[in-house]
Scaffold this motif. Structure first.
Motif, short mmCIF file in Angstrom:
data_model
loop_
_atom_site.label_atom_id
_atom_site.label_comp_id
_atom_site.label_asym_id
_atom_site.label_seq_id
_atom_site.Cartn_x
_atom_site.Cartn_y
_atom_site.Cartn_z
N SER A 129 24.49 39.77 -4.70
CA SER A 129 24.24 40.03 -6.28
C SER A 129 23.58 38.80 -6.77
CB SER A 129 25.31 40.72 -7.10
OG SER A 129 25.61 41.99 -6.60
N GLY A 130 22.59 38.84 -7.45
CA GLY A 130 22.16 37.49 -8.00
C GLY A 130 20.59 37.95 -8.45
N ASP A 131 19.97 36.72 -9.06
CA ASP A 131 18.73 36.78 -9.43
C ASP A 131 18.02 35.65 -8.75
OD1 ASP A 131 18.97 38.96 -11.09
OD2 ASP A 131 19.66 37.82 -12.85
N LEU A 132 16.66 36.05 -8.38
CA LEU A 132 15.86 34.77 -8.01
C LEU A 132 14.74 34.52 -9.05
CD1 LEU A 132 15.04 33.08 -5.33
CD2 LEU A 132 13.43 34.76 -4.83
N ARG A 133 14.58 33.53 -9.71
CA ARG A 133 13.93 33.14 -10.81
C ARG A 133 12.45 32.89 -10.49
NH1 ARG A 133 16.08 35.63 -15.09
NH2 ARG A 133 18.37 35.26 -15.07
N LYS A 134 11.78 33.32 -11.20
CA LYS A 134 10.12 33.04 -11.06
C LYS A 134 9.89 31.43 -10.93
CE LYS A 134 5.41 33.87 -12.66
NZ LYS A 134 4.95 32.75 -12.54
N GLY A 135 9.15 30.90 -9.87
CA GLY A 135 8.86 29.31 -9.80
C GLY A 135 9.92 28.71 -9.18
N SER A 136 10.91 29.36 -8.80
CA SER A 136 12.27 28.52 -8.16
C SER A 136 11.89 28.26 -6.71
CB SER A 136 13.39 29.50 -8.07
OG SER A 136 12.92 30.62 -7.60
N LEU A 137 12.41 27.09 -6.37
CA LEU A 137 12.32 26.78 -4.83
C LEU A 137 13.60 26.93 -4.15
CD1 LEU A 137 10.61 25.71 -2.43
CD2 LEU A 137 10.76 23.49 -3.46
N THR A 138 13.84 27.98 -3.50
CA THR A 138 15.19 28.04 -2.92
C THR A 138 15.40 28.29 -1.20
OG1 THR A 138 15.76 29.66 -4.74
CG2 THR A 138 17.15 29.81 -2.88
N ALA A 139 16.17 27.32 -0.60
CA ALA A 139 16.51 27.13 0.80
C ALA A 139 17.64 28.18 1.01
CB ALA A 139 17.00 26.11 1.31
N VAL A 140 17.56 28.97 2.13
CA VAL A 140 18.65 29.87 2.44
C VAL A 140 19.32 29.14 3.61
CG1 VAL A 140 19.13 32.48 3.16
CG2 VAL A 140 17.34 31.88 1.74
N VAL A 141 20.54 28.94 3.80
CA VAL A 141 20.99 28.36 4.71
C VAL A 141 22.49 28.82 5.29
CG1 VAL A 141 20.23 25.90 3.83
CG2 VAL A 141 22.35 26.73 2.96
N GLY A 142 22.82 28.55 6.48
CA GLY A 142 24.00 28.93 7.22
C GLY A 142 23.83 28.95 8.61
N ALA A 143 24.91 29.18 9.14
CA ALA A 143 24.94 29.29 10.85
C ALA A 143 24.02 30.38 11.41
CB ALA A 143 26.20 29.46 11.20
N ASN A 144 23.71 30.30 12.48
CA ASN A 144 23.00 31.29 13.22
C ASN A 144 23.51 32.67 13.22
OD1 ASN A 144 21.01 29.61 14.16
ND2 ASN A 144 22.01 29.09 15.98
N GLY A 145 23.10 33.81 12.86
CA GLY A 145 23.73 35.01 12.81
C GLY A 145 24.42 35.36 11.40
N SER A 146 24.16 34.40 10.42
CA SER A 146 24.87 34.50 9.18
C SER A 146 24.05 35.64 8.13
CB SER A 146 24.88 33.13 8.55
OG SER A 146 23.67 32.65 8.55
N GLY A 147 22.72 36.06 8.64
CA GLY A 147 22.23 37.07 8.01
C GLY A 147 20.94 36.57 7.16
N LYS A 148 20.47 35.24 7.49
CA LYS A 148 19.34 34.70 6.73
C LYS A 148 18.34 35.54 6.75
CE LYS A 148 19.73 30.63 8.63
NZ LYS A 148 20.88 31.20 9.74
N SER A 149 17.72 35.59 8.23
CA SER A 149 16.51 36.19 8.56
C SER A 149 16.75 37.69 8.09
CB SER A 149 16.19 36.14 9.97
OG SER A 149 15.86 34.89 10.37
N THR A 150 17.82 38.40 8.27
CA THR A 150 18.12 39.84 7.75
C THR A 150 17.59 39.98 6.25
OG1 THR A 150 19.58 40.26 9.41
CG2 THR A 150 19.70 41.63 7.63
#
Length: 270
Positions: A28-49
């Motif tokens: 749950s949460g909001d991604l704000r317009k104009g933001s630059l966000t990195a999604v990080v975590g170990a392999n298999g942590s759901g990032k690509s999903t």
């Protein structure tokens, strides 16, 4: 009075997965317009999903993704999902970025050719238009994919491991393009493995371990205690990992997260 940027995406208790096996839990949460966000975590942590769920390639198991009205999304998948042996020229691959305007079979206009040339110049591939895909290096192919993304002129740009297996010069050049997108007011969310690059260039970060561990300013998200928590969550999902430390209530957290789906095999691959 502090003004908050409008919301680009809202996640409402989002759970995503494959064949009813959750890989992203209760985001749950909001991604704000104009933001630059990195999604990080170990392999298999759901990032690509997560990126596939945003773009609509995966339907939620539960919860939802709410998009701003009229939001245009560009998605750059992992390079492993691109077949470089396909008999085509670089200009054909990059030109696919025009499909939102012209359709897949639409005829290109002179301004389209000019835009294509400018996109290639922006990523350092001017003069490569007629190169066959199977003659490109990994870095050149990644630059071409960035050029295709430029042509889409999207509001939200999703990048899945855009710097995987490319050299430092290519990383620097492509990072420059990402920053230009940010300066143009576009929203960028990218799966990144290099935490030092994230700390240096990405103001926001989302730390995943099949569930959100922390989301917010990068300096807060990448604190040592959050990284340790993410590692322990990841180990709790790994059948081969040693038992979690006694002070980590992974089993209780696991149970709380999966009350909604007792019949799922939660040890499936992410």
């Amino acid at each position: 009075m502090i003004q908050t940027a409008p919301t680009c995406l809202s996640f409402k208790d989002l759970t995503l997965g494959y064949k009813s096996h959750p890989a992203v839990h209760h985001l749950s949460g909001d991604l704000r317009k104009g933001s630059l966000t990195a999604v990080v975590g170990a392999n298999g942590s759901g990032k690509s999903t997560l990126l596939k769920g945003i773009v609509g390639l995966l339907k939620p198991i539960s919860g939802r993704v709410a998009r701003a009205p009229g939001l245009k999304i560009a998605y750059l998948p992992q390079r492993s999902e691109i077949d470089p042996t396909f008999p085509a020229q670089l200009r054909d691959l990059v030109g696919l970025g025009l499909w939102p305007k012209r359709g897949l079979l639409g005829r290109r206009r002179p301004e389209d050719e000019a835009a294509l040339s400018e996109a290639l110049r922006a990523v350092g591939l001017a003069g490569f238009e007629r190169r066959a895909l199977d003659t490109l290096s990994g870095g050149q192919l990644q630059r071409a994919l960035f050029a295709r993304t430029i042509l889409q002129e999207a509001d939200l740009i999703l990048l899945d491991e855009p710097f995987n297996a490319v050299d430092s010069r290519t990383i620097s050049d492509l990072m420059g393009q990402i920053l230009r997108w940010r300066d143009e007011g576009r929203t960028v969310m990218a799966v990144i493995h290099d935490l030092e690059l994230v700390r240096a260039q990405f103001p926001e970060a989302l730390l995943m371990a099949r569930r959100p561990v922390a989301w917010g300013p990068t300096r807060e998200v990448l604190r040592a205690e959050n990284l340790l928590k993410a590692r322990r969550f990841s180990e709790a999902w790994d059948d081969a990992a040693p038992w979690c430390a006694p002070d980590f209530d992974a089993e209780a957290a696991h149970g709380r997260d999966h009350d909604h789906a007792h019949d799922h095999d939660h040890r499936g691959a992410a």
